[in-house]
Every structure is written in structure tokens, then in C-alpha cells.
Design a protein around this motif. Sequence first.
Motif, mmCIF file in Angstrom:
data_model
loop_
_atom_site.group_PDB
_atom_site.id
_atom_site.type_symbol
_atom_site.label_atom_id
_atom_site.label_comp_id
_atom_site.label_asym_id
_atom_site.label_seq_id
_atom_site.Cartn_x
_atom_site.Cartn_y
_atom_site.Cartn_z
ATOM 1 N N UNK A 1 0.798 -1.223 0.000
ATOM 2 C CA UNK A 1 0.000 0.000 0.000
ATOM 3 C C UNK A 1 0.828 1.268 0.000
ATOM 4 N N UNK A 2 2.096 1.164 0.413
ATOM 5 C CA UNK A 2 2.978 2.322 0.378
ATOM 6 C C UNK A 2 3.483 2.557 -1.042
ATOM 7 N N UNK A 3 4.141 3.697 -1.214
ATOM 8 C CA UNK A 3 4.743 4.013 -2.508
ATOM 9 C C UNK A 3 6.215 3.614 -2.520
ATOM 10 N N UNK B 1 1.068 5.334 -16.077
ATOM 11 C CA UNK B 1 0.276 4.198 -16.529
ATOM 12 C C UNK B 1 -0.248 3.497 -15.287
ATOM 13 N N UNK B 2 -1.474 3.817 -14.918
ATOM 14 C CA UNK B 2 -2.138 3.272 -13.738
ATOM 15 C C UNK B 2 -1.303 3.575 -12.495
ATOM 16 N N UNK B 3 -0.760 2.569 -11.820
ATOM 17 C CA UNK B 3 -0.026 2.818 -10.573
ATOM 18 C C UNK B 3 1.449 3.149 -10.798
ATOM 19 N N UNK B 4 1.856 3.177 -12.025
ATOM 20 C CA UNK B 4 3.269 3.389 -12.335
ATOM 21 C C UNK B 4 3.453 4.723 -13.052
ATOM 22 N N UNK C 1 1.731 -3.581 -4.245
ATOM 23 C CA UNK C 1 1.112 -4.867 -3.959
ATOM 24 C C UNK C 1 2.203 -5.933 -3.909
ATOM 25 N N UNK C 2 1.970 -7.049 -3.236
ATOM 26 C CA UNK C 2 3.002 -8.095 -3.154
ATOM 27 C C UNK C 2 3.513 -8.539 -4.525
ATOM 28 N N UNK C 3 2.645 -8.522 -5.519
ATOM 29 C CA UNK C 3 3.070 -8.945 -6.864
ATOM 30 C C UNK C 3 3.993 -7.936 -7.556
ATOM 31 N N UNK C 4 4.175 -6.765 -6.933
ATOM 32 C CA UNK C 4 5.158 -5.805 -7.450
ATOM 33 C C UNK C 4 6.578 -6.199 -7.053
ATOM 34 N N UNK C 5 6.700 -7.153 -6.132
ATOM 35 C CA UNK C 5 8.027 -7.610 -5.704
ATOM 36 C C UNK C 5 8.770 -8.222 -6.880
#
Lengths: 114, 113
Positions: free
Chosen positions: B16-18, B59-62, B81-85
Motif C-alpha cells: 500500500x505504500x509508494x 500508466x495506472x499505478x506506475x 502490492x506483493x506482486x510488485x516484488x
Amino acid sequence: IAGITQAPTSQILAAGRRMTLRCTQDMRHNAMYWYRQDLGLGLRLIHYSNTAGTTGKGEVPDGYSVSRANTDDFPLTLASAVPSQTSVYFCASSEFPSVAYEQFFGPGTRLTVL
Amino acid sequence: GENVEQHPSTLSVQEGDSAVIKCTYSDSASNYFPWYKQELGKGPQLIIDIRSNVGEKKDQRIAVTLNKTAKHFSLHITETQPEDSAVYFCAASNANAGNMLTFGGGTRLMVKP
């Protein structure tokens, strides 16, 4: 559409042996590239080809050779492998020249030279 | 030739953080700046890119920002999100002189649930 395929997936090789890493793309891209990725480092360009029949040297070309006989294939050859060539090798392709500069990467070949 | 520096090398954030990753480049002729995401055991995949005639792209969250005067560009991921790892790489090239990318050293991003 497969995109870019590389073979083998991984290989253990004795020092001094000759090895060819294969790369094939089905996107009809003009340009193809070979990078190596070492632990803790980004990708470094070994050789590139802007179009079939032409090749050029990248940042770390020593000990490697390439050929580009046709649009789809871009093999990388290690004439006499040395342990410092242990790395993960990625092949990539892109349209050139084009306004779209994205490079598409293959899944990589993990090479260990003993 | 071009030299690209990337910081930090590792980054851990709470879900949830940036997250912000920064890169600097040396060649003022560079005009194309892509960001790649690499998941374990896979090849890098382009997530966003920016060209030198644009200062920001989203582009969306990026989002990516570019400061040509200072020769630096940054990747911003919001609502992580965890999948950003993954490992993220910045790169630079002079697309007018061949599309040869110079990569930064990479940032390992860990998003903790």
C-alpha cells in the motif's frame, strides 16, 4: 506466438570447450541483442545486430562471437569458455528503425563454466 | 559511453505504500529511458518508458519522471502490492544512434503484506 526462445535453458560446461547459445524470434524484428547478467549487476550488452547480415560489438564482446544469417536467428558462440563467462545470458529483439524502441527479452540461458 | 547509476539497490516497503527508484545517466545524447521488471527466473519485461520530449508519463499505478537538465529519471509505484516484488532495471539509450540500452545495476523491491 512464441516471441523469443532461447536454448538451452541451462548448461554446465568445462573450461576450454566451445558452446553456442541459440536464440530465435518470430516477431520479424530487425534488431537482435545478446546481454549477460551477473549477480548484483545489470545487463551488459555483448553483441548486437541491427539487421540480418550485420553485427556489432557491445560493451563486453571479448570471448564471444555472433552471426546473423537471417532475420529470426542470432546465435552466440563462446569459442573457448572460461569461468568468468559463468552468467545468465539473455537474447532480445526490437524493431529497428522504428518509433517503437521496446526490446523484448527471451527467458535466458544459465551458463556455468567450470 | 553511457553510464547509468541506479539507487537504491534494495528497497523494502509495506503493501500500500509508494516506492521510488532513481537513476542518473551521463550521456546528454540519450533520449530513450525504459524501465524493466524482472521476476525470478525470467527475462526482463518492459513496464514503462519515456522519451526525452516528455517530462512525465503515467500508466495506472506506475509513473516515470525525467529531468533532462539534471540527467536523472525516476520510477514511482503507488499503492504497492506483493506482486510488485521483483528486480527493477532502468536503462538509457540514444535511439537515433541505434537502440542499444545501457542498464542500471537494478533495484530489488520487496513489498511486505
